[in-house]
Design a protein around this motif. Structure first.
Motif, PDB file in Angstrom:
ATOM      1  N   VAL A 194       0.835  -1.204   0.000  1.00  0.00           N
ATOM      2  CA  VAL A 194       0.000   0.000   0.000  1.00  0.00           C
ATOM      3  C   VAL A 194       0.867   1.250   0.000  1.00  0.00           C
ATOM      4  O   VAL A 194       0.553   2.250  -0.668  1.00  0.00           O
ATOM      5  CB  VAL A 194      -0.952  -0.009   1.213  1.00  0.00           C
ATOM      6  N   ARG A 195       1.978   1.212   0.723  1.00  0.00           N
ATOM      7  CA  ARG A 195       2.893   2.360   0.728  1.00  0.00           C
ATOM      8  C   ARG A 195       3.439   2.649  -0.669  1.00  0.00           C
ATOM      9  O   ARG A 195       3.606   3.809  -1.066  1.00  0.00           O
ATOM     10  CB  ARG A 195       4.052   2.103   1.697  1.00  0.00           C
ATOM     11  N   LYS A 196       3.716   1.601  -1.417  1.00  0.00           N
ATOM     12  CA  LYS A 196       4.217   1.794  -2.778  1.00  0.00           C
ATOM     13  C   LYS A 196       3.186   2.503  -3.647  1.00  0.00           C
ATOM     14  O   LYS A 196       3.520   3.418  -4.410  1.00  0.00           O
ATOM     15  CB  LYS A 196       4.583   0.436  -3.397  1.00  0.00           C
ATOM     16  N   PHE A 197       1.919   2.088  -3.531  1.00  0.00           N
ATOM     17  CA  PHE A 197       0.866   2.754  -4.293  1.00  0.00           C
ATOM     18  C   PHE A 197       0.729   4.209  -3.850  1.00  0.00           C
ATOM     19  O   PHE A 197       0.569   5.112  -4.678  1.00  0.00           O
ATOM     20  CB  PHE A 197      -0.470   2.023  -4.109  1.00  0.00           C
ATOM     21  N   SER A 198       0.814   4.435  -2.543  1.00  0.00           N
ATOM     22  CA  SER A 198       0.676   5.790  -2.020  1.00  0.00           C
ATOM     23  C   SER A 198       1.823   6.686  -2.457  1.00  0.00           C
ATOM     24  O   SER A 198       1.619   7.817  -2.917  1.00  0.00           O
ATOM     25  CB  SER A 198       0.611   5.735  -0.483  1.00  0.00           C
ATOM     26  N   ASP A 199       3.038   6.191  -2.341  1.00  0.00           N
ATOM     27  CA  ASP A 199       4.219   6.986  -2.711  1.00  0.00           C
ATOM     28  C   ASP A 199       4.251   7.309  -4.198  1.00  0.00           C
ATOM     29  O   ASP A 199       4.752   8.354  -4.607  1.00  0.00           O
ATOM     30  CB  ASP A 199       5.500   6.251  -2.312  1.00  0.00           C
ATOM     31  N   SER A 200       3.695   6.402  -5.003  1.00  0.00           N
ATOM     32  CA  SER A 200       3.706   6.601  -6.452  1.00  0.00           C
ATOM     33  C   SER A 200       2.552   7.469  -6.923  1.00  0.00           C
ATOM     34  O   SER A 200       2.470   7.808  -8.110  1.00  0.00           O
ATOM     35  CB  SER A 200       3.640   5.253  -7.167  1.00  0.00           C
ATOM     36  N   ARG A 201       1.640   7.799  -6.015  1.00  0.00           N
ATOM     37  CA  ARG A 201       0.459   8.595  -6.326  1.00  0.00           C
ATOM     38  C   ARG A 201      -0.490   7.883  -7.302  1.00  0.00           C
ATOM     39  O   ARG A 201      -1.267   8.530  -7.992  1.00  0.00           O
ATOM     40  CB  ARG A 201       0.845   9.962  -6.881  1.00  0.00           C
ATOM     41  N   LYS A 202      -0.420   6.568  -7.320  1.00  0.00           N
ATOM     42  CA  LYS A 202      -1.394   5.827  -8.114  1.00  0.00           C
ATOM     43  C   LYS A 202      -2.731   5.837  -7.369  1.00  0.00           C
ATOM     44  O   LYS A 202      -2.760   5.863  -6.136  1.00  0.00           O
ATOM     45  CB  LYS A 202      -0.925   4.383  -8.325  1.00  0.00           C
ATOM     46  N   PRO A 203      -3.854   5.804  -8.088  1.00  0.00           N
ATOM     47  CA  PRO A 203      -5.164   5.845  -7.427  1.00  0.00           C
ATOM     48  C   PRO A 203      -5.356   4.692  -6.449  1.00  0.00           C
ATOM     49  O   PRO A 203      -5.062   3.534  -6.761  1.00  0.00           O
ATOM     50  CB  PRO A 203      -6.150   5.747  -8.593  1.00  0.00           C
ATOM     51  N   ILE A 204      -5.837   5.044  -5.264  1.00  0.00           N
ATOM     52  CA  ILE A 204      -6.180   4.051  -4.239  1.00  0.00           C
ATOM     53  C   ILE A 204      -7.613   4.323  -3.800  1.00  0.00           C
ATOM     54  O   ILE A 204      -7.956   5.453  -3.442  1.00  0.00           O
ATOM     55  CB  ILE A 204      -5.257   4.149  -3.010  1.00  0.00           C
ATOM     56  N   ALA A 205      -8.436   3.278  -3.810  1.00  0.00           N
ATOM     57  CA  ALA A 205      -9.822   3.412  -3.365  1.00  0.00           C
ATOM     58  C   ALA A 205     -10.052   2.459  -2.199  1.00  0.00           C
ATOM     59  O   ALA A 205      -9.735   1.270  -2.287  1.00  0.00           O
ATOM     60  CB  ALA A 205     -10.787   3.095  -4.507  1.00  0.00           C
ATOM     61  N   ALA A 206     -10.595   2.981  -1.115  1.00  0.00           N
ATOM     62  CA  ALA A 206     -10.897   2.158   0.067  1.00  0.00           C
ATOM     63  C   ALA A 206     -12.290   2.511   0.558  1.00  0.00           C
ATOM     64  O   ALA A 206     -12.679   3.678   0.563  1.00  0.00           O
ATOM     65  CB  ALA A 206      -9.868   2.392   1.167  1.00  0.00           C
ATOM     66  N   ILE A 207     -13.037   1.496   0.968  1.00  0.00           N
ATOM     67  CA  ILE A 207     -14.419   1.708   1.381  1.00  0.00           C
ATOM     68  C   ILE A 207     -14.687   1.057   2.737  1.00  0.00           C
ATOM     69  O   ILE A 207     -14.079   0.038   3.075  1.00  0.00           O
ATOM     70  CB  ILE A 207     -15.391   1.168   0.304  1.00  0.00           C
ATOM     71  N   CYS A 208     -15.556   1.698   3.511  1.00  0.00           N
ATOM     72  CA  CYS A 208     -16.026   1.176   4.787  1.00  0.00           C
ATOM     73  C   CYS A 208     -14.884   1.073   5.811  1.00  0.00           C
ATOM     74  O   CYS A 208     -14.418   2.064   6.328  1.00  0.00           O
ATOM     75  CB  CYS A 208     -16.722  -0.167   4.576  1.00  0.00           C
ATOM     76  N   HIS A 209     -14.394  -0.145   6.083  1.00  0.00           N
ATOM     77  CA  HIS A 209     -13.276  -0.343   7.005  1.00  0.00           C
ATOM     78  C   HIS A 209     -11.933  -0.495   6.271  1.00  0.00           C
ATOM     79  O   HIS A 209     -10.894  -0.647   6.911  1.00  0.00           O
ATOM     80  CB  HIS A 209     -13.499  -1.589   7.867  1.00  0.00           C
ATOM     81  N   GLY A 210     -11.966  -0.474   4.935  1.00  0.00           N
ATOM     82  CA  GLY A 210     -10.729  -0.634   4.167  1.00  0.00           C
ATOM     83  C   GLY A 210      -9.710   0.452   4.464  1.00  0.00           C
ATOM     84  O   GLY A 210      -8.497   0.256   4.301  1.00  0.00           O
ATOM     85  N   GLN A 211     -10.184   1.620   4.943  1.00  0.00           N
ATOM     86  CA  GLN A 211      -9.290   2.731   5.242  1.00  0.00           C
ATOM     87  C   GLN A 211      -8.340   2.416   6.394  1.00  0.00           C
ATOM     88  O   GLN A 211      -7.331   3.099   6.571  1.00  0.00           O
ATOM     89  CB  GLN A 211     -10.121   3.986   5.565  1.00  0.00           C
ATOM     90  N   LEU A 212      -8.648   1.376   7.188  1.00  0.00           N
ATOM     91  CA  LEU A 212      -7.731   0.977   8.253  1.00  0.00           C
ATOM     92  C   LEU A 212      -6.380   0.559   7.686  1.00  0.00           C
ATOM     93  O   LEU A 212      -5.333   0.785   8.303  1.00  0.00           O
ATOM     94  CB  LEU A 212      -8.336  -0.183   9.052  1.00  0.00           C
ATOM     95  N   VAL A 213      -6.395  -0.040   6.503  1.00  0.00           N
ATOM     96  CA  VAL A 213      -5.145  -0.457   5.859  1.00  0.00           C
ATOM     97  C   VAL A 213      -4.371   0.770   5.403  1.00  0.00           C
ATOM     98  O   VAL A 213      -3.128   0.820   5.514  1.00  0.00           O
ATOM     99  CB  VAL A 213      -5.426  -1.406   4.675  1.00  0.00           C
ATOM    100  N   LEU A 214      -5.079   1.776   4.904  1.00  0.00           N
ATOM    101  CA  LEU A 214      -4.412   3.015   4.497  1.00  0.00           C
ATOM    102  C   LEU A 214      -3.771   3.702   5.700  1.00  0.00           C
ATOM    103  O   LEU A 214      -2.661   4.228   5.615  1.00  0.00           O
ATOM    104  CB  LEU A 214      -5.419   3.968   3.842  1.00  0.00           C
ATOM    105  N   ALA A 215      -4.474   3.681   6.823  1.00  0.00           N
ATOM    106  CA  ALA A 215      -3.929   4.299   8.038  1.00  0.00           C
ATOM    107  C   ALA A 215      -2.658   3.596   8.483  1.00  0.00           C
ATOM    108  O   ALA A 215      -1.673   4.240   8.870  1.00  0.00           O
ATOM    109  CB  ALA A 215      -4.978   4.265   9.150  1.00  0.00           C
ATOM    110  N   ALA A 216      -2.655   2.265   8.418  1.00  0.00           N
ATOM    111  CA  ALA A 216      -1.479   1.493   8.829  1.00  0.00           C
ATOM    112  C   ALA A 216      -0.284   1.787   7.948  1.00  0.00           C
ATOM    113  O   ALA A 216       0.871   1.722   8.395  1.00  0.00           O
ATOM    114  CB  ALA A 216      -1.808   0.001   8.794  1.00  0.00           C
TER     115      ALA A 216
END
Length: 421
Positions: free
Chosen positions: A151-173
């Motif tokens: 997930v960090r690789k996707f975030s650092d590269s600015r590629k689109p990331i979509a998370a729904i409901c509780h999926g945002q917990l992974v983004l937070a981590a």
């Protein structure tokens, strides 16, 4: 959606885990494919062909509580408190998520989700975006070092990331929400705020929020908007078709076969009315979860309660551009309803598109409109439909679809991406 001119097909990674929310996994998975996006579904420790169990969660509004109470009216009139206990008891007995103003909810087992790629073989550079469903799986995915690094690789590269409901917990981590506006299921708020996110309070369960490359949604109720925003982030162009589509269903319609077409067509910008004989807008139809699990036929458990969007009695075939007939148990009952038969005949006579999934063919058999047509459906109804005078194409593979002029048929829900193209 198609792909921007001159560019290759977009590829998206769907990050799965056991007991991810059923609709939040399958609807994006099939809808994105229908719009021309290649989707690889993976889960840590699992390979292509393995299964992830899904979970169904149901939010019951106060009006639904009244309907449930009326269904056991004897107890209700003796004691409303007793009725509440009984309704809650039945909710837990069948594992459904009934909120009734309670502080939390429960869940039940959903469909089996078959992965189509292997997590350990992922090549990050091959993907254009990442999607993370909700449910209970994100709690465990957020503790997996390989997942967090991905997930960090996707975030650092600015590629689109979509998370729904509780999926945002992974983004937070993964530290992907710091300084970003995002929303989620309300109980996720403390974790996101602690991770540095700018919390957007959802006023409905359908809210979607975009901040740069991050797309967040609240629940599967908002799947159409959530998917539309993600497709836009991927560079797709979706123009509202303005088409009007009618879906006819009944009690114990197959869960995916009503919800995936409904929400996918809404992504496209279609006006979609879902109706059932003798029911009105706001009424519900219980759905059936049907899976192929190695037995001679599919297994079945109760699924979500689908909320109808229009009154059946007000339906006028001339005001719609297409008809969708989902499968499940309901077609065998609907095929005995004269009003349903008349509607099917009107669509066929007008040569308007008709999409039939699985057992939906039973309605068309009863309408006598399959003469000379080629079609497919669930294997178990072959003997029933061949007498209609048409040609049955074997449902092998199970995701097979067949088109004959205005008639499009799918053997089962597995073929819906092709059916909806």
């Amino acid at each position: 959606m198609g792909n921007p001119k001159g560019e290759e097909q977009r590829r998206v990674l769907l990050l799965c885990g056991d007991y991810m929310e059923d609709y939040e996994a399958m609807v994006p998975f099939q809808a994105l494919q229908a719009f021309g996006v290649s989707v690889d579904a993976v889960s840590p420790g699992k390979k292509a062909g393995d299964i992830c169990a899904t979970a169904i969660t149901i939010k019951v509004e106060s009006t639904d509580r009244v309907k449930l109470c009326l269904s056991c009216s004897f107890i209700y009139f003796v004691s409303p408190y007793s009725c509440f206990n009984v309704c809650v008891w039945f909710g837990f007995l069948y594992g459904r998520t009934y909120l009734f103003g309670l502080q939390a909810y429960t869940e039940s087992r959903g469909h089996n989700f078959t992965l189509n790629a292997t997590f350990d073989e992922i090549e990050f550079d091959e993907y254009d975006g990442l999607l993370i469903p909700g449910g209970r799986s994100p709690e465990h995915l957020a503790m997996n070092a390989s997942v967090v690094e991905l997930v960090r690789k996707f975030s650092d590269s600015r590629k689109p990331i979509a998370a729904i409901c509780h999926g945002q917990l992974v983004l937070a981590a993964a530290g992907a929400v710091k300084g970003r506006k995002c929303t989620a299921f309300p109980t996720v708020k403390p974790g996101l705020v602690a991770a540095g996110a700018h919390w957007v309070e959802p006023d409905t369960l359908s809210v979607g929020v975009v901040d740069d490359n991050i797309v967040t949604g609240v629940t599967y109720y908002g799947n159409p908007e959530f998917i539309r925003l993600f497709l836009k982030a991927l560079g797709g162009n979706i123009s509202g078709s303005g088409r009007r589509v009618l879906i006819i269903c009944g009690d114990y319609v197959e869960d995916y076969e009503v919800t995936v077409p409904y929400q996918t067509l809404k992504v496209l910008g279609c006006h979609v009315d879902v109706v059932c004989p003798k029911k009105k807008a706001g009424d519900t139809c219980p759905t059936a979860i049907r899976d192929l699990e190695g037995a001679q036929t599919c297994s079945e458990t109760q699924g979500q309660n689908f909320v109808l969007t229009a009154d059946f009695e007000s339906v006028d075939a001339s005001s719609y551009d297409a008809l969708v007939l989902p499968g499940g148990k309901d077609p065998e009952v609907l095929s005995l309803n004269e009003d349903v038969i008349v509607l099917a005949k009107q669509f066929m006579e007008a040569r308007k598109p008709i999409a039939s999934i699985c057992h939906g063919l039973e309605i068309l058999v009863a309408a006598g409109v399959l003469q000379g047509k080629k079609f497919t459906g669930y294997p178990g109804i072959k003997a029933h439909v061949v007498v209609s005078g048409g040609t049955f194409a074997e449902a092998n593979p199970i995701d097979r679809c067949v088109t004959d002029v205005n008639l499009v048929t799918a053997a089962a829900w597995h073929g819906q991406p092709e059916l909806l193209i």
